[in-house]
Design a protein around this motif. Structure first.
Motif, PDB file in Angstrom:
ATOM      1  N   ASP A 112      -1.330  -3.433 -20.807  1.00 13.95           N
ATOM      2  CA  ASP A 112       0.133  -3.494 -20.763  1.00 13.95           C
ATOM      3  C   ASP A 112       0.665  -4.223 -21.999  1.00 13.95           C
ATOM      4  O   ASP A 112       0.250  -5.351 -22.284  1.00 13.95           O
ATOM      5  CB  ASP A 112       0.591  -4.232 -19.499  1.00 13.95           C
ATOM      6  N   LEU A 151       6.887 -10.456 -14.567  1.00 11.76           N
ATOM      7  CA  LEU A 151       5.796  -9.965 -13.720  1.00 11.76           C
ATOM      8  C   LEU A 151       6.143  -9.996 -12.235  1.00 11.76           C
ATOM      9  O   LEU A 151       5.630  -9.181 -11.462  1.00 11.76           O
ATOM     10  CB  LEU A 151       4.532 -10.800 -13.978  1.00 11.76           C
ATOM     11  N   VAL A 207       7.622  -6.701 -11.327  1.00 13.08           N
ATOM     12  CA  VAL A 207       6.599  -5.665 -11.444  1.00 13.08           C
ATOM     13  C   VAL A 207       5.675  -5.683 -10.236  1.00 13.08           C
ATOM     14  O   VAL A 207       5.398  -4.647  -9.614  1.00 13.08           O
ATOM     15  CB  VAL A 207       5.790  -5.848 -12.736  1.00 13.08           C
ATOM     16  N   SER A 264       5.430  -2.898  -7.241  1.00 17.64           N
ATOM     17  CA  SER A 264       4.199  -2.105  -7.181  1.00 17.64           C
ATOM     18  C   SER A 264       3.447  -2.350  -5.884  1.00 17.64           C
ATOM     19  O   SER A 264       2.936  -1.411  -5.259  1.00 17.64           O
ATOM     20  CB  SER A 264       3.311  -2.403  -8.392  1.00 17.64           C
TER      21      SER A 264
END
Length: 658
Positions: free
Chosen positions: A502, A513, A516, A520
């Motif tokens: 990434d 993060l 993210v 996810s």
């Protein structure tokens, strides 16, 4: 003997030639230095006692002269059985030089052996250590040629192979506490850990042995809170009051009430690490953090993962643990290793390993020194240098997911991160990816057989253990596979679908993060059955602690339903779901909005009576479209009835046909 209080010299005078002496301690925590110094003093002055067997789970030492390093003396020690050796270099040198008999067994198994010795069982039966150097087919934990007795054997039960660790006698146990009374009852209120003090004491006592406890103060008879007593007086033979300089809470700190849980302290702001190879590795590891999960972070590069998690505001979503018994809080490093501040709970060390061995860890992030083509890892033995396994075998073998973290090479490696790319200025002189590791501390093939997810993260690439072997899966921007990776390995990995790591990992700004991972990992909890027009949501074990968590649920569920394009029947598993009270109103309002917009009906289930009550109250005004059940079977039956009602309803009825 009513009054058990004696001097240190009087206590150790009771140790005989050939005794097996168990010593507590995790670095300097719980290490009874007053008693160890008295034993050293007696031997150097009189030449007695001789030919002792030293037994320890986690190395009670500072890596130099303190702890059991004091008694690494020829003639005093005949044999040593230990879980971790890195902080006992003097004793370790005696082992590697073949001067004493020596064994290295997993730290958790050592803890469990104390219980089995106490209960007069023949040994500890476990699968911990299979395929590693403690497996008798790979050495049985023996450190040198002088060590011939087999302490570990294999047993087949119902078609599975187990390891059987034989018990051995404990004639003397040396432990440390805070307060004792004349009857020998011991409390540990100022200790950072309780370790295996009670279990080791019971083992010696039930073997007709001797238990000596070092404390810092004496209380009057009958004044100790019985709930605070860790080691009952019936197990204790002698009590020694230590001098202050031999009773430091850790080898790095004389006393900190936060270490012993006597107070909570501001955690402060964890320093943001510079963007070097260690942070690059830690950032990539952080992408694997399971939000709401229970984690063990090893020493070295894995310690930086905690700093990255703090920088990305992820720590509130994680429960960090450490092998000596810590649940939650912030683990400390250096000579304070083993202590933590602001913990949620403190277990006995053997209880923590019950939890670990049973698969309680969602993720372990551990260091790595050598890796081979099979994905085996060595962290325990390097020629004459004996580090020992510690808790590494228990943790790595039984965590649901394992991430090994370390640089690609060692010895002078110099890299820079610039313009979103990694550049190698000077390559390390020592290869870490070798044809065959010197000692197997983690067995990659066994992990593959068990379908355990295993990643190996370096600053320039990522490998994964797949059924066929070690596969190269990711490389850093700026890295050439042939020049920077394959040229510095002793074997060829599997190379097929390599992608870039990434790009956010290599940029100076915060990665974002939290969003993210929230999205996810939330997405992984959703599925849709088009034939039944049913959306399944698995909230089992999930935690809602902040508005960010709520928004992630809203965002991901909304996007999922938008892609379906029409209303669905919903089924949600709320077992083990945790909802902070401060976020409850906002959470249920968000769920009501989703239900009105996207669901023709909703069935939720949980075995928690409290959560069912909360859900019933939250959706009472939607009783015709929302139902709460206790079990999955009840929820499935109810959802089926709803689908049948919809299927037989009049054409054009709201929700008919989805």
């Amino acid at each position: 003997m009513k009054d058990k209080i004696v001097t240190a010299d009087e206590a150790v005078a009771l140790i005989h030639d050939g005794d097996s002496v168990c010593c507590s301690g995790f670095v300097g925590i719980g290490t009874p230095d007053e008693l160890i110094m008295a034993l050293e003093r007696r031997f150097t002055g009189t030449g007695e006692p001789r030919n002792l067997t030293l037994v320890f789970a986690a190395a009670p030492g500072d890596g130099r002269d303190r702890g059991l390093n004091r008694v690494a003396l020829p003639g005093l020690v005949k044999r040593a059985i230990g879980g971790h050796w890195a902080l006992l270099p003097k004793l370790a040198r005696m082992a590697t030089d073949n001067l004493i008999e020596a064994y290295n067994l997993p730290l958790g198994t050592m803890s469990h052996l104390y219980r089995d010795i106490a209960a007069h069982r023949p040994g500890t039966l476990t699968q911990v250590g299979l395929g590693t150097f403690v497996d008798p087919r790979h050495g049985g934990g023996k450190i040198n040629a002088s060590t011939t007795e087999d302490l570990v054997s294999t047993i087949d039960i119902d078609g599975k192979t187990w390891l059987f660790y034989k018990v051995f006698p404990l004639n003397v146990t040396l432990i440390r506490g805070t307060t004792a009374d004349p009857e020998g009852n011991v409390t540990m209120e100022r200790e950072a850990l309780v370790l295996d003090a009670m279990e080791a004491a019971m083992a010696a006592h039930n073997s007709n042995g001797l238990v000596i406890v070092q404390v810092e103060r004496i209380a009057a008879s009958g004044t100790l809170d019985p709930r605070a007593v860790v080691v009952p007086g019936i197990f204790v033979d002698r009590v020694v009051v230590a001098r202050p300089d031999t009773q430091a809470q850790t080898y790095g700190t004389a006393y900190n009430p936060a270490f012993s849980g006597e107070m909570k302290v501001p955690s402060g702001t964890m320093e943001s690490p510079v963007l070097d190879e260690r942070k690059v590795i830690a950032r990539r590891c952080a992408f694997e953090l399971p939000l709401g999960g229970v984690i063990n972070l090893g020493i070295g590069v894995p310690e930086v993962v905690a700093a990255v998690a703090a920088e990305e505001r992820l720590l509130s979503h994680l429960t960090l643990t450490a092998e000596p018994g810590l649940i939650g809080g912030t683990p400390q490093g250096g000579l304070n290793f083993g202590a933590a501040i602001n913990i949620d709970a403190l277990l006995h060390q053997n209880q923590q390993f019950d939890f670990y061995d049973g698969g309680g860890l969602d993720l372990a992030c551990l260091g790595m020194a050598e890796i081979d083509r099979c994905g085996n890892v060595n962290v325990s033995r390097f020629g004459p240098r004996l580090a020992g396994a510690g808790g590494f075998i228990n943790i790595s073998q039984n965590a649901r997911r394992v991430v090994f973290a370390g640089t690609f090479t060692a010895g002078g490696l110099d890299v820079v991160v610039e313009d979103g790319r990694l550049r190698i200025v000077s390559e390390g002189s020592k290869k870490k990816l070798v044809e065959s590791v010197e000692q197997i501390t983690f067995n990659g093939s066994l992990a593959a057989q068990r379908a355990q997810t295993v990643l190996y993260v370096t600053e320039r690439c990522v490998f994964q253990r797949v059924p066929e072997g070690l596969e190269l899966t990711e490389i850093a921007p700026g890295i050439d596979i042939d020049r920077d990776i394959l040229a510095h390995m002793d074997f060829a990995p599997i190379v097929r679908n390599v992608r870039l790591m990434d790009p956010r990992i290599f940029l100076p700004q915060i990665m974002g993060l939290a969003t993210v991972l929230l999205d996810s990992q939330m997405s992984e909890r959703l599925s849709y059955d088009a034939e039944r027009n049913t959306m399944f949501v698995n909230f089992e074990g999930m935690a809602i602690r902040s508005n960010d968590d709520i928004e992630s649920v809203r965002r991901v569920l909304g996007a999922f339903c938008d892609r379906i394009g029409h209303k669905v029947s919903l089924m949600v598993n709320y077992d083990g779901f945790r909802l902070d009270e401060s976020e409850a109103d906002a959470y249920f309002e968000m769920v009501r909005q989703l239900q009105l917009k996207y669901y023709s009906s909703a069935t939720r289930f949980t075995t928690s009576a409290f959560m069912r009550m909360k859900l019933d109250a939250a959706f009472s005004e939607l009783d015709s479209a929302s139902h709460v059940c206790e079990t999955h079977a009840q929820a499935a039956a109810h959802a089926t009835r709803q689908l049948e009602d919809v299927a037989h309803g009049p054409v054009g009825e709201p929700g008919a046909g989805g």
